[in-house]
Scaffold this motif. Structure first.
Motif, mmCIF file in Angstrom:
data_model
loop_
_atom_site.group_PDB
_atom_site.id
_atom_site.type_symbol
_atom_site.label_atom_id
_atom_site.label_comp_id
_atom_site.label_asym_id
_atom_site.label_seq_id
_atom_site.Cartn_x
_atom_site.Cartn_y
_atom_site.Cartn_z
ATOM 1 N N LEU A 1 4.317 4.581 2.589
ATOM 2 C CA LEU A 1 4.351 3.353 1.867
ATOM 3 C C LEU A 1 4.342 2.418 3.055
ATOM 4 N N GLY A 2 3.689 0.934 2.457
ATOM 5 C CA GLY A 2 3.216 -0.734 3.507
ATOM 6 C C GLY A 2 3.329 -2.023 2.915
ATOM 7 N N LEU A 3 2.673 -2.809 4.322
ATOM 8 C CA LEU A 3 2.844 -4.486 3.756
ATOM 9 C C LEU A 3 1.720 -4.495 4.516
ATOM 10 N N ALA A 4 0.289 -4.973 4.055
ATOM 11 C CA ALA A 4 -0.658 -5.715 5.269
ATOM 12 C C ALA A 4 -1.111 -7.123 4.352
ATOM 13 N N THR B 1 -4.168 -10.042 11.951
ATOM 14 C CA THR B 1 -3.155 -9.551 11.178
ATOM 15 C C THR B 1 -1.710 -8.535 11.345
ATOM 16 N N ILE B 2 -0.997 -8.018 10.272
ATOM 17 C CA ILE B 2 0.408 -7.784 10.358
ATOM 18 C C ILE B 2 0.156 -6.280 8.924
ATOM 19 N N THR B 3 0.963 -5.545 10.232
ATOM 20 C CA THR B 3 0.979 -4.404 9.201
ATOM 21 C C THR B 3 2.281 -3.704 9.324
ATOM 22 N N VAL B 4 2.912 -3.421 8.296
ATOM 23 C CA VAL B 4 4.941 -2.662 8.354
ATOM 24 C C VAL B 4 3.928 -0.922 7.843
ATOM 25 N N GLU B 5 4.716 -0.316 8.510
ATOM 26 C CA GLU B 5 4.766 0.850 7.169
ATOM 27 C C GLU B 5 5.504 2.013 7.603
ATOM 28 N N GLY B 6 6.101 2.305 6.519
ATOM 29 C CA GLY B 6 6.814 3.776 6.646
ATOM 30 C C GLY B 6 6.792 4.939 5.845
ATOM 31 N N TYR B 7 6.869 5.769 6.555
ATOM 32 C CA TYR B 7 6.346 7.140 6.416
ATOM 33 C C TYR B 7 6.732 8.629 6.322
ATOM 34 N N TYR B 8 6.314 9.647 5.737
ATOM 35 C CA TYR B 8 7.712 10.549 5.982
ATOM 36 C C TYR B 8 6.680 11.954 5.677
ATOM 37 N N LYS C 1 0.975 -1.349 0.302
ATOM 38 C CA LYS C 1 0.195 0.184 0.349
ATOM 39 C C LYS C 1 1.378 1.383 0.375
ATOM 40 N N GLY C 2 0.569 1.901 -0.709
ATOM 41 C CA GLY C 2 1.028 3.456 -0.822
ATOM 42 C C GLY C 2 -0.136 5.237 -0.972
ATOM 43 N N SER C 3 0.589 6.357 -0.253
ATOM 44 C CA SER C 3 -0.647 7.139 0.246
ATOM 45 C C SER C 3 -0.187 8.324 0.022
ATOM 46 N N GLY D 1 9.709 7.365 10.338
ATOM 47 C CA GLY D 1 10.049 6.562 11.037
ATOM 48 C C GLY D 1 9.465 5.409 10.160
ATOM 49 N N ALA D 2 9.327 4.000 10.344
ATOM 50 C CA ALA D 2 8.660 2.671 10.612
ATOM 51 C C ALA D 2 8.039 2.296 11.918
ATOM 52 N N GLU D 3 6.664 1.953 11.621
ATOM 53 C CA GLU D 3 5.540 1.051 12.731
ATOM 54 C C GLU D 3 5.433 -0.339 12.472
ATOM 55 N N PHE D 4 5.679 -1.006 12.933
ATOM 56 C CA PHE D 4 4.990 -2.541 13.229
ATOM 57 C C PHE D 4 3.380 -3.084 14.222
ATOM 58 N N LEU D 5 3.221 -3.953 13.747
ATOM 59 C CA LEU D 5 1.924 -3.875 14.517
ATOM 60 C C LEU D 5 1.671 -5.403 13.903
ATOM 61 N N ILE D 6 0.760 -6.246 14.769
ATOM 62 C CA ILE D 6 0.447 -7.263 15.286
ATOM 63 C C ILE D 6 -0.855 -7.875 15.723
#
Length: 780
Positions: free
Chosen positions: A536-539, A548-555, A494-496, A598-603
Motif C-alpha cells: 500500500l502506498g502514496l505517490a 516524484t515522491i513515493t511512500v510504500e509499505g509492504y508485507y 495505490k495498492g497491490s 517494512g516501509a520505503e520512501f523515495l524522492i
C-alpha cells in the motif's frame, strides 16, 4: 491445455470490438531521431479527451479514438516533446521521431508528461542509463546492479558485492533478464562487479512488488534490461580505458534505416599487468570478459526481427612448478544467452512478439598436484541450460484497456554437481555426480490495465504456472492485482497483491565466497518456493520541480525457502559406498518459512541540471526452519533495520559534471561464538585412547543463529567528469574516489585468542579503504 487457452484469448480479443462504430486507430513506432532506436515507455496523450497510452518495449503505440480532429502529445524523459495534429476519419499509421535536440519546441503541461501518480503499477523504478554512467563507482567500473542497490527496498550483500536482496528475498529470488533471457549468475570478480556493460543497454527497470502477470518464476523482484538495437542511420562508437578494464562499443547500419548491428565488449587486464612481476616458477592470474551483440532487421511496417546475445566468462588460475613437484588450480564460470524475436502486427490494435530463448551457465573447478611419480587430480563441474519460447500479445481495443496475454515454455537441463578424483593410487579414485535432471516450466497469463473511471485505474491479471520434474507435476494459480485511485491533483493512493511461485532453487554455500552456488529444480522432496505480497502506498508528482515522491509499505510471506543443513555444502562428498546418498543435494538442505515487512520512501528527480534521489528503507526479515536454531525464528543475514541512500548529479555546464553518493545501512546479522572452552583432543582415532594437549578456545558455543550485528555500513563516493568536444569525438575524463573518508566497513569477523588478556578478542576484516580511480572514454 495452454494452447487451447491461447486460442480462446486470440478469438476473444481479435474479433471483439475491432470495428467499433465511428472509432478509428492511430498507431506506429516511436524512434530516437538520428539513430532510429526504438523508444519504450513514451507517453502518448490526447488533452482534448484526457486519455492516453504508452509505447511498449519495442516502441509501438496504438490508441483508438472517435472520429474527429485530434492533437496528440508525445513525451519522454530527456527528450523534447512532439505534437501531432491529424483528422481521424480512418485508421492511420504515424511513426514518430523524438530527439533531445528536436527543432520543434512544444509547451507541455503537467498532465501530458509521464507521472508516477497516474500509473497503475507501484513498486517499480526506471533508472536512466545516463544517470548510471554518471554515478561514481568502485574502481571506476559503472555497474547497473550497484546503482540498483542504492534504491529503497534493495539491500546489497557484503562490501563491494553486486548481490542484491529485495524486500527480504535472496539473490536467487530475483528474475534478471537481458532481452528476455534469464541470467543465472550476474556477477564478475567474485561478486564485486556485475556482468552488464552499460554501453550496450537501452533501459533498466526494477519491479519489487505488484508484479504484472506477464512475469513469473521468482519471488522477490524483476530486473528487466533491454539492449540497444543499434544505430540505423550512421556508425557510432564508444571506447573506454579504466584502472582494471577497457571496453569498446560499435553500432551502425548494415542497410540504412532497415538493418543495424551492435557489438560491445569489455575485458580486464589484471592478469597481464601482474604477470611480469611474478616469479618464474609461480604464475597466477584472474580476468573476466563479456561481449554483447545484436542485429535487427525491419522487413516492413508489420514485421521486425531481432537477434541478440551475451557471452561472458571469469577465470582464475594458479600454476607452480618446482624441482620435485607441480601444482595447478583453476576456477572459471560464465554465462551465455541468446534471443531471437519476431514482432508482428496483426492489425493496428494487436501487436505480437514471438521469442526463442537460450541461456547457459557453467561452473568449473580443477586442481592438479604432482609429487614425483604421485599425482592427484580433482575436477568439479556444475551447469544449467535453458531452451525456451514465449509468445505474447499486446491488445489495445480502446484507451480504457491495455490487454497483454501470452504463453511461455522453458526446458531446463541441470547438472547439479559432477566430481571426478583421479590419483596415482587407483584405490583412492572415484567419480560421483548428481544425475542430470531435465524439467519443464511453463505458464499462460493475461492482464488488463483498465481505466475504470477518471480516478480509478486497475491492473487485474492472472497467471497459471506449470512445472514438471521427474514425474512430479506442479500447477499453481497466481492472481495479481494493482489499483490506483487519484486523491487530488498529481496525488494518488495505490495498492497491490501478487502471488509468486519459484521452481528453481539456488543452494548458497555457507562460509565460501566463491561462485559455487548450485541451481537445482523443485522436486517432490523439495517443494517450490511461494510468496504472497501485499503493498500500500502514496505517490505524488511535483511537476513544477520535476520531482516524484513515493511512500510504500509492504508485507510478504514466503514458504519452502531453502538453506543448507548445518555443516553441509557442495564440497561434501562421500566414498563410493555411500556417495549416492551423501552427494544427493536433496539430503543437504532444509526447508522453512520467511517473513518480511517494512516501509520505503523515495524522492527522485530524473531531469534538469541537478538530478538524483533520496531513498530510505525501514524493514524486518525473519526466517524459520524446524531443524535450525532450535526451531525458533531468526533474522536473515541481510536483515537491515535502516537503509539510507543519497545520490546527487549536478551538471555545471556542458563540460563538467559532479556526482556524489552516500549510503548507510544497519550491520548484517551474523552468528559468532558467545563462549569458548578447552577440550581434550582425540589423538588416536579408532581407539578409546584420549590424551594430548589442552588449549583455550578449542570448542566454541555459538548460541542463537544470527544474534550478533556487524557494525553499521556507511560510505561516501564522489566523482567529477570533464567533457571535451574534439573534431571527431567527445572525450570524457573522470576522476572518482570510492569511500572518501576511508570508513573501515566490516567484511567479516573472527575471534582470536589473546595470551596477554587470556581471552578471545573479536577481530574485524575490512576490504576497501579510500580508493581513487581515473578513466577515459571517447564517444564518436
Amino acid at each position: 491445455m495452454p494452447m487451447k487457452v491461447l486460442r480462446l484469448f486470440l478469438l476473444l480479443f481479435v474479433f471483439n470490438g475491432l470495428h467499433a462504430q465511428n472509432k478509428f486507430t492511430i498507431s506506429g513506432y516511436i524512434n530516437e531521431k538520428g539513430s532510429k532506436e526504438n523508444l519504450p515507455g513514451v507517453t502518448v496523450y490526447v488533452p482534448k479527451l484526457k486519455v492516453g497510452t504508452t509505447s511498449n518495449n519495442y516502441g509501438f503505440y496504438s490508441i483508438t479514438l472517435p472520429k474527429d480532429s485530434v492533437e496528440l502529445f508525445f513525451t519522454y524523459v530527456d527528450f523534447k516533446a512532439k505534437k501531432l495534429n491529424v483528422f481521424l476519419d480512418k485508421n492511420l499509421t504515424h511513426n514518430i521521431e523524438m530527439g533531445a535536440e528536436d527543432l520543434q519546441e512544444v509547451e507541455v503541461t503537467a498532465e501530458q508528461t509521464k507521472r508516477v501518480s497516474e500509473e497503475t503499477q507501484m513498486s517499480t523504478i526506471d533508472i536512466p542509463i545516463e544517470q548510471i554512467k554518471q554515478i561514481p563507482a568502485l574502481m571506476g567500473e559503472k555497474d547497473v546492479l550497484k546503482v540498483i542497490q542504492l534504491m529503497p527496498g534493495v539491500q546489497k550483500g557484503s562490501e563491494g558485492s553486486a548481490g542484491i536482496y529485495v524486500r527480504g528475498g535472496g539473490p536467487d529470488q530475483n528474475l534478471i533478464i537481458l532481452d528476455e533471457a534469464p541470467v543465472y549468475n550476474a556477477n564478475h570478480l567474485f561478486g564485486f562487479f556485475s556482468v552488464f556493460n552499460g554501453d550496450a543497454l537501452k533501459s533498466v527497470e526494477l519491479i519489487k512488488g505488484g508484479f504484472p502477470a506477464r512475469y513469473g518464476g521468482r519471488l522477490s523482484s524483476v530486473i528487466d534490461l533491454q539492449m540497444k538495437d543499434g544505430n540505423k542511420e550512421k556508425i557510432h562508437g564508444e571506447a573506454g580505458i579504466g584502472i582494471i578494464s577497457s571496453r569498446f562499443t560499435l553500432e551502425g547500419p548494415i542497410i540504412k534505416n532497415k538493418c543495424s548491428f551492435l557489438v560491445s565488449a569489455r575485458r580486464t587486464y589484471i592478469d597481464a599487468l601482474i604477470y611480469p612481476f611474478l616469479p618464474k616458477d609461480e604464475k597466477a592470474g584472474y580476468y573476466f570478459y563479456d561481449m554483447n551483440a545484436k542485429i535487427n532487421y525491419v522487413f516492413n511496417d508489420k514485421d521486425r526481427l531481432y537477434l541478440s546475445g551475451y557471452f561472458g566468462k571469469d577465470k582464475f588460475y594458479f600454476k607452480s612448478k618446482r624441482s620435485d613437484s607441480e601444482s595447478k588450480a583453476g576456477l572459471d564460470w560464465g554465462n551465455a544467452t541468446g534471443t531471437l524475436r519476431w514482432n508482428h502486427l496483426f492489425n493496428s490494435r494487436l501487436f505480437s512478439n514471438l521469442s526463442l530463448i537460450f541461456t547457459n551457465y557453467k561452473l568449473g573447478i580443477e586442481s592438479q598436484e604432482k609429487y614425483g611419480s604421485d599425482y592427484y587430480n580433482l575436477n568439479y563441474k556444475s551447469n544449467i541450460r535453458d531452451i525456451g519460447a514465449k509468445y505474447s500479445f499486446d491488445f489495445m481495443p480502446d484507451p480504457k484497456h491495455y490487454i497483454k496475454f501470452g504463453i511461455n515454455s522453458t526446458w531446463h537441463h541441470f547438472v547439479p554437481q559432477a566430481v571426478v578424483l583421479k590419483s596415482s593410487n587407483p584405490s583412492n579414485d572415484f567419480k560421483n555426480s548428481s544425475p542430470a535432471i531435465d524439467t519443464y516450466e511453463g505458464g499462460v497469463f493475461i492482464e488488463d490495465d483498465w481505466t475504470a473511471t477518471s480516478k480509478l485505474k486497475m491492473n487485474i491479471g492472472f497467471r497459471l504456472s506449470v512445472f514438471s520434474s521427474r514425474g512430479d507435476n506442479f500447477f499453481n494459480p497466481e492472481p495479481r492485482a494493482a489499483v490506483r485511485y487519484l486523491l487530488g491533483n498529481n496525488f494518488s493512493v495505490k495498492g497491490s497483491y501478487a502471488m509468486m511461485n519459484q521452481y528453481l532453487h539456488l543452494l548458497s554455500n555457507t562460509g565460501i565466497g566463491l561462485p559455487t552456488d548450485l541451481w537445482v529444480p523443485a522436486t517432490n522432496k523439495v517443494k517450490p518456493q511461494q510468496s504472497q505480497q501485499v503493498a500500500l502506498g502514496l505517490a505524488k508528482d511535483l511537476t513544477d520541480k520535476n520531482l516524484t515522491i513515493t511512500v510504500e509499505g509492504y508485507y510478504k510471506w514466503m514458504k519452502n525457502v531453502l538453506n543448507y543443513k548445518e555443516g553441509s555444502s557442495f564440497l561434501n562428498v562421500g566414498s563410493n559406498n555411500d556417495a549416492e546418498e551423501q552427494n544427493d543435494w536433496q539430503n543437504k538442505v532444509v526447508s522453512g518459512n520467511g517473513l518480511s515487512y517494512g516501509a520505503e520512501f523515495l524522492i527522485q528527480k530524473k531531469v534538469g541540471k541537478f538530478t538524483g534521489w533520496i531513498g530510505y528503507t525501514l524493514s524486518w526479515t525473519w526466517l524459520q526452519f524446524d531443524s535450525l536454531n532450535f526451531g525458533e525464528k531468526f533474522p536473515a543475514r541481510y536483515d537491515r533495520r535502516h537503509d539510507i541512500s543519497l545520490v546527487g548529479i549536478y551538471k555545471i555546464n556542458d563540460h563538467i559534471t559532479l556526482s556524489s553518493t552516500w549510503v548507510y545501512g544497519t550491520g548484517n546479522a551474523i552468528t559468532l561464538p558467545i563462549s569458548s572452552y578447552a577440550a581434550e583432543q582425540h589423538t588416536t582415532p579408532g581407539t578409546s585412547s584420549y590424551g594430548g594437549n589442552y588449549w583455550p578456545g578449542n570448542v566454541n558455543d555459538y548460541g542463537k543463529k544470527n544474534s550478533f550485528r556487524m557494525s553499521p555500513y556507511h560510505r561516501m563516493d564522489i566523482g567529477i567528469q570533464f567533457h571535451k568536444k574534439l573534431k571527431r569525438c567527445v572525450r570524457t575524463f573522470e576522476f572518482s574516489v570510492y569511500n572518501v573518508y576511508s570508513r573501515q566497513n566490516p567484511f567479516f569477523y573472527y575471534t582470536e585468542y589473546d595470551p596477554a588478556l587470556k581471552k578471545n578478542k573479536l577481530m574485524q576484516v575490512s576490504l576497501f579503504p579510500i580508493l581513487p580511480s581515473v578513466s577515459w572514454s571517447y564517444k564518436f
